[in-house]
Design an enzyme around this catalytic site. Sequence first.
Site, mmCIF file in Angstrom:
data_model
loop_
_atom_site.group_PDB
_atom_site.id
_atom_site.type_symbol
_atom_site.label_atom_id
_atom_site.label_comp_id
_atom_site.label_asym_id
_atom_site.label_seq_id
_atom_site.Cartn_x
_atom_site.Cartn_y
_atom_site.Cartn_z
ATOM 1 N N CYS A 29 1.113 -1.179 -0.170
ATOM 2 C CA CYS A 29 -0.273 -0.212 0.238
ATOM 3 C C CYS A 29 0.970 0.956 -0.197
ATOM 4 C CB CYS A 29 -1.180 0.233 0.764
ATOM 5 S SG CYS A 29 -1.215 1.298 1.956
ATOM 6 N N CYS A 32 -0.002 4.060 2.829
ATOM 7 C CA CYS A 32 0.733 3.314 4.140
ATOM 8 C C CYS A 32 2.021 4.412 4.127
ATOM 9 C CB CYS A 32 0.591 2.062 4.120
ATOM 10 S SG CYS A 32 -1.006 1.448 4.095
#
Lengths: 105, 304
Positions: A29, A32
Site C-alpha cells: 500500500c 500507507c
Amino acid sequence: MAIQVANSENFKKLIEQDFVIADFWGTTCVPCRLFSKILEDLEAEIPFLNIVKLNTTDNPDIAREYGISAVPTVHFYKDGQLVDSHVGVMQPREIKEIIARYMYS
Amino acid sequence: MYSRILSLKDYKEVALTIPAFVLDEARLEEEMQRLANPYIQWEEGNTAVAGDIVICDMASENTRFSKKQVKFVVGSGMFQREVEALVEGMKVGEQRETVTEGGSIAVTLRAVKTRYVPPLKDSMVEHLGLEGIYTLRDYRDYLLGVQKKKALDVIRYDLLHTIENAVLRESEFVLYKEDWQLLVQQELDRCRAMSRREGMVLEEMTPEQFQGRIPVKSYAELVIMTQNNCWDSLRRYLLGCYYAQEDGFSVGESDYEEYIRMYCTQWHEEEKAAREIQPYEIFRFNAYCSHAYDVWSRYIEENY
C-alpha cells in the site's frame, strides 16, 4: 515511547492501556508509506505518544477480527476501547484533534 | 506462435512532448530533516517554548483541568490551545492563571524538556541501510530521484499511450487467427477458473455477479471484450518479444515459480489455485507484453 510493531500475538496487549493510535497498514500500500512518515514525524514531535503498527498483509487474522477492510486504517483506543477510527491517510492536524479529544479525558 | 512483425516503427522516432522536471526543494529538505528523527534528544530545560514537552500541575473547577503531572507538547494543539499558550514562556516552578469557557485554570510548571535535533550526519544515512547510499550527498541524490520518478509517474501513462498508439499504428503485423483464438481461450479459461473459485459458472453469471469483478454484464459481452483485448495484446506481445531479442530480456519457469510464491503470499491463495488462475502460458505472455511497456518507460525516463 517508540513506535511499536504489533502482530496477532501482542496486538491486544499493546492497545489495552492509555491512549493508543493503531495504524493498520499493508505491504504493497503506497498511501500507507506516506502515513507511516506522518506518524514518524508525530512521534518525533510527541515522543510519549503510544503508536502501534500492524501489518495486515502479514497478520490477516487480526485485521479481519478488527474489521479492517482497507488500508491504511487508523484506530484510536483509550484503555482498550475503540474511541475513533479513520480510513485513509490522516493529516497531523486531524490526528492531534483526536489526541486532544481523548488522550486527557 | 505464427504471428510476426513485418515492419516496426521505432519508438524513439515517436514525437513526444515531455515537460521539464521541476524540483520541489522544500519537500526535499523536509525529507532530509527526517533523517534526524530517530536521534532527537530531550534535555532538561528551564523555560517552556513551543515544541518543548512540559509537565504541569493544574487546578480548576473544571475536572478536565484539575490534574497533576500532566504532560503535553507546548504549541502542538494536543492538549488545549489556551493552556498551551499560557505555558509558553513560563519558568519551572512558576504559576499562571487563565480563564476559559470551562472556568479558571491555575497552571504550575513542574518540568520542561527541550527538543534537541542533532545536525545531519553521513552516519544517519548509513543507518538507513539503503544499498549504495552512504552519505548525505548520496541521500539527497536518491531523494531527488524518488521525486523525479513520482513526477514522471503522473505523466508516464499518457506518454506510454502516445508511444504505444504510434508504434501499433505505424508498424505492420501478420496476425494468425489460431494465435489469437488460443489467447482468447486462455484468458476465458482463466476467468472460468476465477469464477469457479467463487462458486459460480462463468457462462451463467448474472450482471450482478459480474459487477465489481469484470466490467461486462454477460458472458457474451465478456467474450467480445476478451477478443478485442487479445487482438491488441497479441501485437504488444510481439513487440515485447522483439525488444527482448534486442536487449536480452527473458522469462522462464523459475520466474514463474517466484511469481506464484509472491502471488500466494500477497493474496493468501493456495498454490494450486494460484497456478489455475495464473497459468504459466498467461504469465509468460503478460511478461513479454509488459516488457514492451518497460522498454518505452525506460526511454521516457532517460529523456525526462
